[in-house]
Scaffold this active site. Sequence first.
Site, PDB file in Angstrom:
ATOM      1  NE  ARG A  57      29.911  63.469 150.843  1.00 50.48           N
ATOM      2  CZ  ARG A  57      30.348  62.257 150.511  1.00 50.48           C
ATOM      3  NH1 ARG A  57      31.055  61.552 151.396  1.00 50.48           N
ATOM      4  NH2 ARG A  57      30.079  61.756 149.324  1.00 50.48           N
ATOM      5  CB  SER A 106      24.023  62.401 145.178  1.00 45.48           C
ATOM      6  OG  SER A 106      24.452  61.048 145.176  1.00 45.48           O
ATOM      7  CG  ASP A 256      32.757  57.701 142.081  1.00 46.01           C
ATOM      8  OD1 ASP A 256      32.688  58.896 142.437  1.00 46.01           O
ATOM      9  OD2 ASP A 256      32.086  56.798 142.610  1.00 46.01           O
ATOM     10  CE  LYS A 283      30.753  61.725 143.727  1.00 45.51           C
ATOM     11  NZ  LYS A 283      30.019  60.448 143.730  1.00 45.51           N
ATOM     12  NE  ARG A 287      36.125  62.215 145.276  1.00 44.29           N
ATOM     13  CZ  ARG A 287      35.473  61.062 145.260  1.00 44.29           C
ATOM     14  NH1 ARG A 287      34.704  60.746 144.227  1.00 44.29           N
ATOM     15  NH2 ARG A 287      35.594  60.205 146.268  1.00 44.29           N
ATOM     16  NE  ARG A 339      35.600  56.156 144.221  1.00 44.89           N
ATOM     17  CZ  ARG A 339      35.833  54.859 144.219  1.00 44.89           C
ATOM     18  NH1 ARG A 339      37.010  54.399 143.834  1.00 44.89           N
ATOM     19  NH2 ARG A 339      34.901  54.008 144.609  1.00 44.89           N
ATOM     20  CE  LYS A 364      33.876  56.520 152.104  1.00 44.65           C
ATOM     21  NZ  LYS A 364      33.514  57.926 151.834  1.00 44.65           N
TER      22      LYS A 364
END
Length: 385
Positions: A57, A106, A256, A283, A287, A339, A364
């Site tokens: 990341r 980000s 999100d 992320k 995703r 998520r 988390k």
Amino acid sequence: GDLLVTGVDGCWQPRDAEVVLDLGNAGTATRFLAAAALLSPVPVPVTLDGNARMRERPIGELGQALERLGATIEYRGTPGFPPMRITPPRDLAMTGRVLELGTTQSSQFISALLLVAPWLPSGMTIKLSGEVTSPSYVSMTLGLLARLGASVRASDDLRVLRVGAGGREGVGKFDYAVEPDASGATYFWGAGAIREDLAVRVEGLGVHSLQGDASFPSLLERMGATVTRAAEPAWTRVSRAEELKALGADMTDMPDAAMTLAAVACFASGRSVIKGLRTLRVKETDRIAAMITELSKIGVEIGTMPGDDGAIYVEPPKGGVDCSESCPAVEFDTYDDHRMAMSLALVSLRRPNVVVKDPACVAKTYPTFWKDFARLHGAATEEHS
């Protein structure tokens, strides 16, 4: 419950000659602590590391900004990615007052810098060019700092941000009631939209929330859900009395919540188009790719929009997703992404024979998710809160 934090007046007091932190796959902690390392006494460096995914990341844009503020940045592996070693400047009074940044990967890079600005002798001005990433999160950071007493100014388009300390360094002590997590609430609001026999009320989140994701019910309302909000005490209720309709939505302000919306769209009539998802590529997992892989398992047509890698379309099969008792079992992979697990769980409210793998990954951010989610299964014309 209450959490008491005793501050250090804007100057960390590490016990060792070097601080090494293994933060797993916690992107928020990694970015915020990277900026906070500016406040570590010289010559104490801080090394931030994480798991294999965290090392994929990117954090190089934040590292460059910290270098402009006088810090020394060393990457112990791939340049621009953790692990990174941050040595703070010898004199914070010499840190640059103005940072110019382009479009960031980000918004947390910007928030991280804003959060340490009150403890810099000259504060900080950030000038942004290009697209402002996830502007609602930047606004939330500024709003929180203002509530805590920092001097905050911003242009209407959020391209010029100024945070000082109102004539004194740092912010004073405060009592603050933390709102419930609006991102976590989206799964339950989504449940209220998916099932006709459910009404879900989330308490603590109403019309005055700072969080961008608190606006998620407005999207459900456009799809045909009924939304009711209150200010004092704050709550938002979602239910459904008609067939869900497809929609087009820009999720730039609440990325999100995009997976929640995609799961709901699987049970809407027509093709939904969801854009503003650029940040989802970096992320806990990619995703966008994960959603395409997993939701296609239930026969949904889903993919990226031509010419826009940060937008997807979602369209259920003709006749809708097979929700019969005899539909084939499906196993959803979750990619060690909290998520992904929580959004995919929504499918099980309409379609039987669903297995969500590695359910423990939700710990988390929402350790009690499955306990709360279990209350929705088997409910009939009942309001949950």
